[in-house]
Design an enzyme around this catalytic site. Structure first.
Site, PDB file in Angstrom:
ATOM      1  N   ARG A   1       8.819   3.357  -0.503  1.00 47.55           N
ATOM      2  CA  ARG A   1       9.723   3.024   0.600  1.00 47.55           C
ATOM      3  C   ARG A   1      10.343   1.642   0.395  1.00 47.55           C
ATOM      4  NH1 ARG A   1      10.109  -0.960   3.345  1.00 47.55           N
ATOM      5  NH2 ARG A   1       7.925  -0.955   3.957  1.00 47.55           N
TER       6      ARG A   1
ATOM      7  N   GLY B   1       8.616 -19.122   2.704  1.00 50.32           N
ATOM      8  CA  GLY B   1       9.077 -17.765   2.940  1.00 50.32           C
ATOM      9  C   GLY B   1       9.607 -17.529   4.339  1.00 50.32           C
ATOM     10  N   SER B   2       8.971 -18.138   5.345  1.00 49.75           N
ATOM     11  CA  SER B   2       9.394 -17.929   6.725  1.00 49.75           C
ATOM     12  C   SER B   2      10.489 -18.898   7.163  1.00 49.75           C
ATOM     13  CB  SER B   2       8.184 -18.071   7.671  1.00 49.75           C
ATOM     14  OG  SER B   2       7.258 -17.035   7.448  1.00 49.75           O
TER      15      SER B   2
ATOM     16  N   ILE C   1       9.839 -11.042  -5.281  1.00 54.98           N
ATOM     17  CA  ILE C   1      11.065 -10.265  -5.238  1.00 54.98           C
ATOM     18  C   ILE C   1      10.787  -8.825  -5.695  1.00 54.98           C
ATOM     19  CG2 ILE C   1      13.462 -10.159  -5.960  1.00 54.98           C
ATOM     20  CD1 ILE C   1      12.627 -12.685  -4.330  1.00 54.98           C
TER      21      ILE C   1
ATOM     22  N   GLY D   1      21.311 -11.023   8.236  1.00 52.72           N
ATOM     23  CA  GLY D   1      21.878  -9.727   8.571  1.00 52.72           C
ATOM     24  C   GLY D   1      21.315  -8.627   7.695  1.00 52.72           C
TER      25      GLY D   1
ATOM     26  N   ASP E   1     -12.906   3.141   7.571  1.00 52.87           N
ATOM     27  CA  ASP E   1     -14.267   3.068   8.090  1.00 52.87           C
ATOM     28  C   ASP E   1     -14.824   4.468   8.360  1.00 52.87           C
ATOM     29  OD1 ASP E   1     -16.510   1.461   9.352  1.00 52.87           O
ATOM     30  OD2 ASP E   1     -15.888   2.676  11.065  1.00 52.87           O
TER      31      ASP E   1
ATOM     32  N   GLY F   1     -18.328   5.336   2.754  1.00 56.93           N
ATOM     33  CA  GLY F   1     -18.252   4.777   1.404  1.00 56.93           C
ATOM     34  C   GLY F   1     -17.124   5.371   0.583  1.00 56.93           C
TER      35      GLY F   1
ATOM     36  N   GLU G   1       9.432  -9.885   5.160  1.00 58.21           N
ATOM     37  CA  GLU G   1      10.573  -9.775   6.073  1.00 58.21           C
ATOM     38  C   GLU G   1      10.206 -10.153   7.504  1.00 58.21           C
ATOM     39  OE1 GLU G   1      13.339  -6.680   5.433  1.00 58.21           O
ATOM     40  OE2 GLU G   1      12.533  -6.214   3.443  1.00 58.21           O
TER      41      GLU G   1
END
Length: 387
Positions: free
Chosen positions: A94, A141-142, A167, A241, A340, A344, A367
């Protein structure tokens, strides 16, 4: 009549015929072509490049763009469903489609010249040219406004110096959409692979998005013709944008990851016998899975309404932040809880939960981190910027 455990509110009935057809087509592709190989790709740390041509043939690259540029002219709910079904397979696939479509094709379409659109977009839609998006830098990054990459005008060209980090698609990209400070504000440039001074270093040793190609970009006096500058935007609104476009798709993707985890754990807990009965027969397991279904349902409705707002031209960035925050948190919590319940066995990539949980560590971060999106919503509520 029993309900669909992965669509308790019959969201499918709210879709158009075209939207349902798109979802069903991508779902088949994920079931038949992605799921059989993606565990091994994750284990080996390799992106399944062999799927690119098939993804392109299905019209999933630049799906919302006009057909004259190679797009499929689909609506944004259809695009969201594409993201959902692909991430049901793996976040890495994705992410590839998101970057190619929303972060690379979109800025060329929205901010580029007609010549640039015709030069790049049809080949990108066909999967012949792969793009990457160079905004993030290692130190902030932020805070993209603090970028140190600079572009200096020199005659009819620009000289770019700096670097970008984390990237997606970088190691296999033919072009990079790179954002840099100029004397006239932040601007975007299309930098082609092989340009002198432009180098890419693949990032290894990842424990997340292992079936995705990630790299760092370096620019050492890279000379780019002005014809490769995106002429129709200046300032942070350009890259932001693009990120809004990509974040919209990301709100849908984690729904697919969460559905995959719930589907797996439903089957496993019905077969796993402990203390003389299936794990699924215990109250604790049913409460956990019921809560997963509740959160998935809320996320489905959230993204669907966001898509309808976007198609009506009414979507606001704060609404995207709310959905990205909610749906990523929903999915990572469900993936961990499913791991969980698998016991195992859940720590191996023979099961999907641990892979999705690890991938979502990146999805909840990139992002816009969860905290950033919380502060975006907080700013909207109070009118006070707390960044």
């Amino acid at each position: 009549m029993s309900l669909n455990p992965f669509d308790l509110y019959d969201v499918a009935s709210l879709l158009t015929e075209e939207e349902r057809a798109v979802q069903e087509s991508v779902a088949r592709f994920t079931n038949e072509r992605v799921l059989p190989i993606i565990g091994d790709c994750f284990d080996q740390g390799q992106f399944p490049k062999e799927l690119i041509s098939e993804v392109a043939e299905m019209g999933l690259l630049g799906a919302t763009l006009p057909e004259q540029y190679g797009g499929s002219n689909l609506g944004y709910v259809s695009y969201g469903l594409i993201c959902q079904e692909l991430e049901r397979g793996d976040s890495g696939l994705r992410s590839f489609v998101s970057v190619q479509s929303s972060l690379c094709m979109y800025p060329i379409y929205a901010y580029g010249s007609e010549e640039q659109r015709m030069r790049w977009l049809p080949d990108m839609a066909a999967g012949k040219v792969i793009g990457c998006f160079g905004l993030t830098e290692s130190h902030g990054g932020s805070d993209p406004a603090s970028m140190k990459t600079r572009a200096t005008k020199d005659g009819d060209a620009w000289v770019i110096n700096g670097s970008k980090m984390w990237i997606t698609n970088a190691p296999m990209a033919d072009i990079a959409i790179v954002w840099a400070h100029t004397e006239d504000g932040i601007q975007g440039f299309v930098i082609e692979k092989g340009t002198p001074g432009f180098t890419v270093q693949e990032i290894k040793k990842k424990m997340s998005l292992r079936a995705s190609a990630t790299g760092a970009l370096f620019f050492d006096n890279v000379r780019v013709p002005d014809a490769n500058r995106l002429p129709n935007v200046k300032g942070l609104k350009g890259p932001l944008g693009c990120l809004t476009q990509a974040r919209y798709g990301i709100t849908w993707g984690p729904i697919g990851a969460a559905q995959a985890c719930l589907e797996e754990v439903l089957a496993y807990t019905k077969e796993r016998i402990l203390f003389g009965r299936p794990v699924a027969a215990t109250q604790s397991a049913q409460i956990k899975m019921a809560d997963m279904a509740r959160r998935i349902t809320a996320s489905q409705l959230l993204s669907l309404q966001l898509g309808r707002l976007k198609e009506a031209g009414k979507m606001e960035p704060t609404q995207v932040s709310l959905a990205k925050w909610n749906n990523c948190r929903m999915a990572i919590d469900i993936a961990r809880e499913c791991r969980d319940l698998l016991g195992g066995a859940g720590i191996t990539t023979e099961h999907a939960a641990i892979r999705h949980a690890l991938n979502l560590e990146s999805v909840i971060t990139y992002e816009g981190t969860e905290t950033v999106h919380q502060l975006v919503v907080g700013r909207e509520l109070t009118g006070i910027n707390a960044f």
